[in-house]
Design a protein around this motif. Structure first.
Motif, mmCIF file in Angstrom:
data_model
loop_
_atom_site.group_PDB
_atom_site.id
_atom_site.type_symbol
_atom_site.label_atom_id
_atom_site.label_comp_id
_atom_site.label_asym_id
_atom_site.label_seq_id
_atom_site.Cartn_x
_atom_site.Cartn_y
_atom_site.Cartn_z
ATOM 1 N N UNK A 1 0.824 -1.208 0.000
ATOM 2 C CA UNK A 1 0.000 0.000 0.000
ATOM 3 C C UNK A 1 0.858 1.257 0.000
ATOM 4 N N UNK A 2 1.988 1.227 0.693
ATOM 5 C CA UNK A 2 2.881 2.392 0.673
ATOM 6 C C UNK A 2 3.537 2.504 -0.710
ATOM 7 N N UNK A 3 3.994 1.368 -1.252
ATOM 8 C CA UNK A 3 4.680 1.363 -2.550
ATOM 9 C C UNK A 3 3.753 1.730 -3.694
ATOM 10 N N UNK A 4 2.447 1.799 -3.460
ATOM 11 C CA UNK A 4 1.502 2.182 -4.516
ATOM 12 C C UNK A 4 1.831 3.577 -5.042
ATOM 13 N N UNK B 1 9.948 1.929 -6.179
ATOM 14 C CA UNK B 1 10.716 2.306 -4.995
ATOM 15 C C UNK B 1 11.409 1.089 -4.392
ATOM 16 N N UNK B 2 12.574 1.341 -3.815
ATOM 17 C CA UNK B 2 13.325 0.267 -3.155
ATOM 18 C C UNK B 2 12.779 0.060 -1.740
ATOM 19 N N UNK B 3 13.209 -1.022 -1.122
ATOM 20 C CA UNK B 3 12.782 -1.306 0.244
ATOM 21 C C UNK B 3 13.225 -0.199 1.193
ATOM 22 N N UNK B 4 14.446 0.306 1.002
ATOM 23 C CA UNK B 4 14.950 1.378 1.869
ATOM 24 C C UNK B 4 14.121 2.639 1.727
ATOM 25 N N UNK B 5 13.690 2.953 0.497
ATOM 26 C CA UNK B 5 12.874 4.151 0.278
ATOM 27 C C UNK B 5 11.498 4.004 0.911
#
Length: 685
Positions: free
Chosen positions: A535-538, A543-547
């Motif tokens: 949901x955040x990566x939407x 985006x990378x995991x760190x971002x």
């Protein structure tokens, strides 16, 4: 129509199957419902009228059957080659099927001739025996024996009979094989057609303007996309198969009947005008009821979706009885239309069966007389009786197919009306995107807009928002605050004026490119069924995991995620029902943080978080807003004290603008709003 045995309607047992969470981009209206279908909008702009508004859908006009049916058939045009194969397989299957009774008739002739010959004296020829019968005055018996292939005294020729039966078996096996291939190919044709139709609907929905979704119930739209498309699929699958097989069977059987006996064939032909007349009479009455059936289905779905989406509010305000009564009324309307449509159209098959039985009696009587006179053999009459059954049955199927066809075309018309809706203006073929180096200079130049031509909302509005500036928009409800940001996103088109982003007119930029540079956090949150990480990566799928973790920490999502059993892999249920409203809002803020757009739009983005978290999120927002333009719509004036520019809107106009301190000093509209929140004494009313 009403019926004496209509069941007494009861309270609804469950929500309809067609509810669905909105998807895609965040909704533009303050209601948060971007998926809602053709209800007159109440005065005062879109999305208003309360949880029960828009439930009375206006009645559909009578279905224009002919053009809709032709258009539905036109959707099969890309499958012409496969349809030709379906026709070839149908011709092969029907041809073999109609030859079968003729062979079985030959078998009957062999058996009957063998039984008769066993009773005749051996040692004489057939010609001598017939001459003896005529000399004895038994002309009728002689006439009956004349067409028979027999040798007196020999009995049944089992070798010849076995050959006939083996040929009949082979024909029926091959006919079944061809029919199976036909059904397999036709299934692929229909499913590919419906697959394409669903894709066309999906693409159409994304091309429709937001104005359309503001004027239609969500459940009604979902009913067209799901129920009506499924009904089209079933109707095409069954009606095409029946139509091909029935028409070919009628033609093939008619040819065989004329070969066997033109007299009996003419008797069978009497059924054709009767069948057509009865079918037309019944279909004319049931057609309107099928249209009403699917209209009421859409309305009922819309009411169920609307009511059960706001189920908590229904309980809070004690409106269960009203909701149940509305459900009963709509359920009764759907029952009446469905019962009437199915009952009237269901009269076709019994009527066809009755006509077929009359023809059967006529053929049996006339055929018996012709056997007795020697004009026909018994096996030929038996084959003809089978053909008469094969002739009347497809006619009855064609008649009853009107049931399916009318229902399918009624659904198709509802789907086509969606596909024919006016679309939003096309994107420029080669639009020049905003300058990539720009940081979001947004200019409103003499902008005018209204939802309804007779009710102006925004007139000749001009403003400039510089990069890195935070612009707060305040004002009473209905002043046009959310409308202003909707115009930035091009959810609606301007009536006059223009909006530029980094010096480029937004209308010259493809919407996808424009919206990729604008981030929006709404008061009404939207989360989909997936993990918190998803949901955040939407906001930025690449985006990378760190971002993702950086965005979560910056917006204080990280604080509550670690208290969940699976952390960032926790799957959100039912639009995030397993997290609180404030936590859902933090997730949407993290999503916008990750996207890092040129222009950030916050529409009451912290209304659901507690005061302490709001202070922390405001700090994160200040970091996020650095070097980019931000628009903040707020009712709580404490959240926008540090804004570089505050716009005060009333009735679509900017009546004041300035900083927090300057507007308070001016003692105008902003000062009155501020005093109402913080300085006004508690007065007893």
């Amino acid at each position: 129509m009403s019926t004496p045995n209509r069941p007494t309607p009861g309270a609804p047992r469950s929500a309809g199957p067609n509810s669905a969470a909105p998807g895609g981009t965040a909704a533009a209206s303050k209601t948060g419902t971007a998926d809602v279908v053709r209800i007159p909008r109440p005065a005062g702009g879109p999305g208003r009228g309360g949880p029960f508004a828009g439930m009375n859908v206006p009645a559909e006009k009578a279905m224009n059957f002919g053009p809709s049916a032709r258009r539905l058939v036109g959707t099969l045009r890309p499958e012409r080659a496969w349809l030709l194969l379906v026709l070839v397989m149908g011709v092969a299957s029907v041809t073999l099927s109609v030859i079968g009774p003729r062979l079985l008739g030959e078998g009957t002739n062999l058996i009957f001739a063998g039984v008769v010959s066993r009773e005749l004296p051996a040692g004489v020829s057939k010609a001598e025996l017939i001459a003896q019968l005529r000399a004895a005055g038994e002309n009728q018996r002689a006439d009956m024996l004349t067409p028979m292939a027999l040798t007196p005294g020999e009995g049944i020729d089992f070798a010849a009979l076995s050959g006939v039966l083996l040929w009949a078996l082979a024909l029926y096996v091959l006919a079944s094989a061809f029919m199976w291939v036909q059904a397999y190919v036709l299934n692929g044709v229909v499913q590919r057609t419906v697959f394409g139709l669903r894709e066309e609907i999906e693409a159409k929905i994304h091309r429709l303007p937001l104005r359309y979704f503001d004027s239609i119930q969500r459940g009604e739209l979902l009913s067209r996309v799901t129920n009506d498309v499924d009904n089209i699929s079933q109707s095409l699958q069954q009606s095409i198969s029946q139509a091909v097989t029935s028409v070919l069977t009628v033609v093939g059987v008619l040819v065989m009947m004329f070969i066997l006996s033109p007299t009996l064939a003419l008797i069978a032909l009497v059924t054709v005008p009767l069948t057509l007349g009865i079918t037309a009479l019944i279909a004319k009455r049931s057609q309107k009821l099928f249209v009403a059936q699917w209209k009421h289905t859409g309305e009922l779905n819309g009411q169920i979706e609307e009511t059960y989406t706001g189920h908590a509010l229904v309980k809070v305000f004690g409106r269960q009885r009203e909701v149940e009564e509305r459900f009963r009324q709509k359920n009764v309307e759907l029952y009446d239309a469905s019962f009437g449509a199915q009952f009237i159209s269901g009269l076709i098959m019994p009527a066809m069966t009755f006509i077929g039985n009359l023809v059967y009696v006529g053929i049996a009587v006339v055929g018996g007389l012709q056997v007795a006179s020697g004009a026909m053999q018994l096996g030929d009459v038996q084959a003809f009786i089978q053909y008469s059954r094969q002739f009347t049955m497809p006619l009855a199927q064609l008649g009853s197919m009107a049931n399916l066809l009318q229902s399918g075309v009624a659904s198709a018309e509802r789907v086509f009306s969606l596909l024919d809706e006016d679309e939003q203006s096309a994107d420029p073929a080669s639009g020049v995107p905003p300058n990539g180096a720009g940081r979001g200079r947004l200019v409103f130049d003499d902008v005018s807009f209204s939802y309804s031509p007779d009710k102006p909302l925004i007139s000749s509005l001009s403003l400039v928002a510089e990069p890195g500036q935070t612009v707060a928009i305040v004002g009473p409800t209905g002043a046009g605050k959310t409308t202003l940001v909707n115009l930035m996103m091009r959810f609606y088109e301007l009536d006059a004026g223009r909006i530029t982003l980094d010096g480029v007119d937004v209308t010259s930029v493809p919407r996808r490119e424009l919206r990729s540079r604008l981030g929006m956090v709404l008061q009404d949150t939207w989360l989909f069924g997936g993990t918190i990480r998803d949901n955040i990566a939407y906001g930025r799928p690449s985006a990378t995991e760190d971002e993702i973790l950086e965005a979560a920490r910056a917006t204080y999502v990280d604080r509550f995620v670690h208290s969940l059993p699976e952390g960032y892999d926790t799957v959100l249920e039912d639009e995030g029902s397993n997290v609180s409203a404030g936590e859902k809002q933090l997730l949407t803020i993290a999503r916008a943080f990750l996207a890092r757009p040129s222009v950030l739009i916050l529409d009451e983005a912290t209304s659901s978080v507690d005061t302490r978290t709001e202070v922390l999120v405001q700090k994160a927002m200040r970091a996020l807003r650095s070097d980019r333009t931000s628009f903040v719509i707020a009712h709580r004036l404490s959240t926008i004290r540090d804004a570089d520019l505050i716009l005060v809107m009333e009735a679509g106009q900017i009546v004041e603008q300035g900083t927090h301190a300057s507007l308070l000093a001016a003692g105008g509209a902003y000062a009155r709003l501020y005093e109402a929140q913080f300085a006004a004494p508690v007065a007893e009313i």
